[in-house]
Design a protein around this motif. Structure first.
Motif, PDB file in Angstrom:
ATOM      1  N   GLU A 183      86.875   9.629   2.276  1.00 36.84           N
ATOM      2  CA  GLU A 183      85.576   9.778   2.946  1.00 36.84           C
ATOM      3  C   GLU A 183      84.668   8.592   2.690  1.00 36.84           C
ATOM      4  O   GLU A 183      83.856   8.219   3.536  1.00 36.84           O
ATOM      5  N   HIS A 184      84.782   8.014   1.494  1.00 36.44           N
ATOM      6  CA  HIS A 184      83.951   6.872   1.102  1.00 36.44           C
ATOM      7  C   HIS A 184      84.881   5.760   0.642  1.00 36.44           C
ATOM      8  O   HIS A 184      85.295   5.720  -0.511  1.00 36.44           O
ATOM      9  N   PRO A 185      85.229   4.835   1.528  1.00 39.35           N
ATOM     10  CA  PRO A 185      86.202   3.797   1.192  1.00 39.35           C
ATOM     11  C   PRO A 185      85.710   2.830   0.115  1.00 39.35           C
ATOM     12  O   PRO A 185      84.514   2.717  -0.147  1.00 39.35           O
ATOM     13  N   PHE A 186      86.679   2.130  -0.454  1.00 34.34           N
ATOM     14  CA  PHE A 186      86.415   1.072  -1.425  1.00 34.34           C
ATOM     15  C   PHE A 186      85.381   0.118  -0.848  1.00 34.34           C
ATOM     16  O   PHE A 186      85.447  -0.191   0.338  1.00 34.34           O
ATOM     17  N   PRO A 187      84.392  -0.285  -1.618  1.00 30.82           N
ATOM     18  CA  PRO A 187      84.174  -0.138  -3.054  1.00 30.82           C
ATOM     19  C   PRO A 187      83.111   0.895  -3.411  1.00 30.82           C
ATOM     20  O   PRO A 187      82.363   0.712  -4.375  1.00 30.82           O
ATOM     21  N   ALA A 188      83.010   1.989  -2.665  1.00 29.24           N
ATOM     22  CA  ALA A 188      81.949   2.980  -2.890  1.00 29.24           C
ATOM     23  C   ALA A 188      81.915   3.475  -4.337  1.00 29.24           C
ATOM     24  O   ALA A 188      80.843   3.548  -4.949  1.00 29.24           O
ATOM     25  N   ALA A 189      83.062   3.827  -4.910  1.00 35.54           N
ATOM     26  CA  ALA A 189      83.086   4.346  -6.287  1.00 35.54           C
ATOM     27  C   ALA A 189      82.604   3.291  -7.279  1.00 35.54           C
ATOM     28  O   ALA A 189      81.863   3.603  -8.222  1.00 35.54           O
ATOM     29  N   ILE A 190      83.005   2.045  -7.069  1.00 34.68           N
ATOM     30  CA  ILE A 190      82.554   0.967  -7.960  1.00 34.68           C
ATOM     31  C   ILE A 190      81.047   0.787  -7.831  1.00 34.68           C
ATOM     32  O   ILE A 190      80.339   0.633  -8.834  1.00 34.68           O
ATOM     33  N   ASP A 191      80.543   0.815  -6.611  1.00 33.32           N
ATOM     34  CA  ASP A 191      79.099   0.710  -6.403  1.00 33.32           C
ATOM     35  C   ASP A 191      78.366   1.818  -7.147  1.00 33.32           C
ATOM     36  O   ASP A 191      77.301   1.591  -7.738  1.00 33.32           O
TER      37      ASP A 191
END
Length: 104
Positions: free
Chosen positions: A33-41
């Motif tokens: 649902e939230h592609p890279f780099p969403a988690a890193i952000d």
């Protein structure tokens, strides 16, 4: 829920008991649902949020298990590029304390 702070309180509690540190947990956006780099952000945003709450950079130690462990490692380069305090510190055991804590 799978793979969130709500599913692993025993891991966080064990870390707190063994280190005497305070722990802060956070959710981060997941693919697809939230592609890279969403988690890193989101990891970088959590670090910055602690700094804005006046937690000293030398008392923050990103950590995690499984994907969260990878996220804690992957958030370091963007912090360094942005010159966020604490990310240019020498490795643990080389002039810095080896355990760090953040207040909840």
């Amino acid at each position: 829920m799978f793979g969130s702070p709500a599913t692993a309180p025993h891991i966080t509690a064990a870390l707190v008991r063994r280190t005497g540190a305070r722990a802060v947990t956070h959710d981060y956006r997941l693919a697809p649902e939230h592609p890279f780099p969403a988690a890193i952000d989101d990891g970088v945003a959590a670090y910055r949020d602690l700094l804005e709450q006046d937690v000293p950079a030398e008392r923050i130690m990103p950590a995690g298990d499984s994907a969260g462990g990878g996220l804690s490692v992957m958030a370091a380069p963007p912090l360094r590029v942005a010159s966020i305090p604490g990310e240019n510190a020498p490795p643990a055991g080389r002039g810095r304390p080896t355990s760090r804590a953040a207040r909840a």
